[in-house]
Design a protein around this motif. Structure first.
Motif, PDB file in Angstrom:
ATOM      1  N   VAL A  46      41.330  62.116 -92.237  1.00 13.17           N
ATOM      2  CA  VAL A  46      40.563  63.074 -93.030  1.00 13.17           C
ATOM      3  C   VAL A  46      41.371  64.356 -93.249  1.00 13.17           C
ATOM      4  N   TRP A  64      39.052  64.936 -99.759  1.00 14.46           N
ATOM      5  CA  TRP A  64      37.875  64.682 -98.923  1.00 14.46           C
ATOM      6  C   TRP A  64      36.809  65.738 -99.187  1.00 14.46           C
ATOM      7  N   GLY A  65      35.586  65.301 -99.428  1.00 13.07           N
ATOM      8  CA  GLY A  65      34.513  66.244 -99.710  1.00 13.07           C
ATOM      9  C   GLY A  65      33.395  65.594-100.481  1.00 13.07           C
ATOM     10  N   LYS A  66      33.048  66.171-101.627  1.00 13.37           N
ATOM     11  CA  LYS A  66      31.914  65.665-102.393  1.00 13.37           C
ATOM     12  C   LYS A  66      32.207  64.323-103.043  1.00 13.37           C
ATOM     13  N   TYR A  73      33.836  60.811 -99.654  1.00 16.49           N
ATOM     14  CA  TYR A  73      33.294  61.051 -98.323  1.00 16.49           C
ATOM     15  C   TYR A  73      32.727  59.755 -97.768  1.00 16.49           C
ATOM     16  N   ASP A  85      30.896  58.433 -94.051  1.00 14.71           N
ATOM     17  CA  ASP A  85      30.463  58.752 -92.688  1.00 14.71           C
ATOM     18  C   ASP A  85      30.942  57.632 -91.768  1.00 14.71           C
TER      19      ASP A  85
END
Length: 557
Positions: free
Chosen positions: A492, A498-500, A503, A505
């Motif tokens: 990451v 990386w972000g909106k 992404y 989880d």
């Protein structure tokens, strides 16, 4: 014959379900994904079991997705005992597009008509023989992977009709968006975790039903896969020293370095990850471009390249370490070639030259970002946050190009602008999954698979062979992983986009970590115009293998 292991006679029913699903046009990133989900949900909702247990069937929207689409999920509780043990049957209901079918695109979804049309074409001898047999079905999605979904649907409804035969539970997932961003399975993880809590499920195995194919020409094996390959997209931002083409040797063209980098990395067997006796394919270039917005007679300021990279045992951190070394070698070779050619040019032109003083400089994105935070502090951090937020509103940028623009912007803050290479990741990491048998559930799953193959093999004429790594990207990567979270954190930190827009989880994956294998339909030319499946294996062997495995892993000690 052992109770519960009787042979399922399901060929004709599975063929009918497969044709029904294939008849629903469901290319990824189209409205068809919603249509096929609604159809599968409707098929299950009409079953008496789900009429009596409506809460056990859901059609749920994906999360963090720019498109409106759904997964279909269901579960059947066995009544033979009170076991919490649960097997997940999973498969994707989207397909790739049909542009390769040309004027016959609509026939791609009508296998019988498509096969009648193909009989008028001049096909390769082997394909023609398959077409004329009664054992091959052609069409978009017949192989990848609606026949696999059909097999899972059949097994789910079989046990919905006979829950007294089942000691444990079955969860069914028909997920969308496998062919692009994996929003389907990543969203399904949330439901799996909720059911784990609310229903008390203990997930002991997952069985994916993606397609399998010959590994090479003449290969007669039908493969089962224990785990899956991982995939990364290592990317390189390359800066040079700009110059006018009329003074070419006064600068260093980043495209020249990029070309040497690709020569160093693409098809390099030193970058094959060998584990459990199996080797990945080496990396290959997927994009190579400079970042000039338009034509000029100056060399580019920067170039951008990225490569497909498969892993069996290497972590994302290990891959960056390896590729940083490869980039340093390529950079050094490029400078030396430049120096040699410059000297030759001096000799033929009679013009004295200058000393070439460049040295290879290679940073990971995290190394550069850390340096810049130390150099510029909060001003840099806030500027990059605002810049990235604005980029993420641009729908024309995918995660790969967004990452390049973030690195390009960060480079502007570098105090030392001499030529350099920045290495990073610019797309989704599909984690590797290696089943080693070290965990109890893995061991039981592997034993169950061995027993199932041994039992079914005598009924089928081609070798059924188990291998360790599914060789293609699949949703198997998002129900289990062999990396630990510290390795994910490093990935990451080196993924600028990386972000909106990008992404995952990964903690959901780590929390579930369900041992996963692939038992899927067999055929050839997946993703191609002549996509086809062998019906005997796909409609008879696959459901029987899957059934034996799930019954064995669910049975009481």
């Amino acid at each position: 014959m052992e109770e519960g292991n009787e042979r399922l006679d399901c060929r004709e029913e599975l063929l009918a379900i497969t044709k029904r699903l294939v008849g629903i046009r469901s290319e990824v990133n189209t409205d068809g994904e919603r249509v096929v989900a609604a159809s599968i949900h409707g098929m299950l909702a009409a079953h008496p079991y789900f009429e009596a247990h409506p809460s056990q069937l859901v059609m749920e929207p994906t999360v963090n997705d720019e498109r409106k689409r759904y997964n279909v999920m269901a579960h059947v509780r066995g009544t033979k005992g009170n076991s919490r043990r649960t097997v997940v049957l999973m498969g994707h209901m989207d397909t790739v597009g049909v542009e390769d079918f040309g004027a016959q695109q609509e026939l791609a979804f009508r296998p019988d008509e498509w096969m009648a049309h193909l009989k008028g074409e001049g096909l390769p001898e082997t394909v023609q023989a398959q077409l004329e047999s009664d054992d091959w079905l052609f069409g978009r999605g017949v192989l990848d992977m609606k026949s696999g979904v059909a097999s899972n649907l059949y097994l789910l409804t079989h046990y919905a009709s006979n829950p007294e035969q089942l000691d444990g539970n079955i969860v069914f997932i028909a997920e969308c968006d496998e062919e692009d961003g994996s929003h389907g399975i990543l969203s399904a993880l949330k439901t799996l975790k909720r059911w784990q809590s609310e229903e008390g499920f203990e997930y002991v195995a997952a069985i994916n039903s993606d397609f399998v194919a010959p590994a090479h020409e003449g290969d007669e094996n039908r493969y089962i896969y224990k785990g899956t390959v991982g995939k990364l997209l290592p990317s390189f931002f390359i800066t040079g020293e700009e110059t006018h083409v009329g003074s070419a040797f006064d600068g260093l063209d980043p495209n020249f370095i990029a070309a040497e980098l690709t020569r160093q990395i693409s098809y390099n067997p030193e970058l094959c990850d060998v584990a459990l006796g199996e080797a990945t394919l080496p990396p290959v270039s997927l994009k190579q471009t400079d970042l000039k917005p338009s034509y000029t007679v100056q060399t580019a300021l920067a170039s951008y390249v990225y490569y497909n990279f498969f892993v069996h045992s290497w972590s994302p951190e290990k891959v960056l370490e390896l590729l940083k070394a490869q980039a340093e070698t390529a950079f050094r070779n490029a400078i030396e070639t430049f120096r040699t050619r410059y000297r030759k040019y001096e000799a033929v032109s009679g013009r004295p030259g200058r000393e070439v003083t460049w040295e290879p400089r290679v940073y990971t994105y995290d190394e550069m970002d850390t340096l810049l935070k130390e150099e510029h502090g909060e001003d840099y951090v806030q500027h990059m946050k605002d810049f990235k937020d604005a980029l993420e509103e641009d729908e024309s940028l995918d995660s790969r190009m967004l990452a390049a623009r973030v690195v390009e912007e960060a480079w502007k803050f570098m105090p030392d602008k001499r030529p350099a290479i920045i290495v990073f990741y610019s797309s989704l990491y599909s984690p590797r999954v290696a089943l080693t048998g070290e965990r109890e559930n893995e061991c039981r799953l592997l034993d169950a698979l061995d027993d199932a193959i041994e039992a079914v093999q005598p009924e089928y004429g081609h070798p059924i062979v188990a291998k360790n790594f599914f060789p293609h990207i699949s949703d198997m990567s998002f129900v289990a992983m062999s990396d630990d979270m510290s390795e994910i954190d490093d990935m990451v930190a080196n993924t600028p986009s990386w972000g909106k827009k990008l992404y995952v989880d990964y903690q959901d994956v780590a929390d579930l970590n369900i041992p996963v294998i692939n038992i899927g339909p067999y055929g050839e030319d997946g993703h191609k115009r002549l996509e086809r499946m062998e019906m005997t294996y796909s409609l008879e062997v696959v459901p029987n293998l899957t059934n034996r495995v799930l019954r064995r892993v669910l049975e009481s000690e």
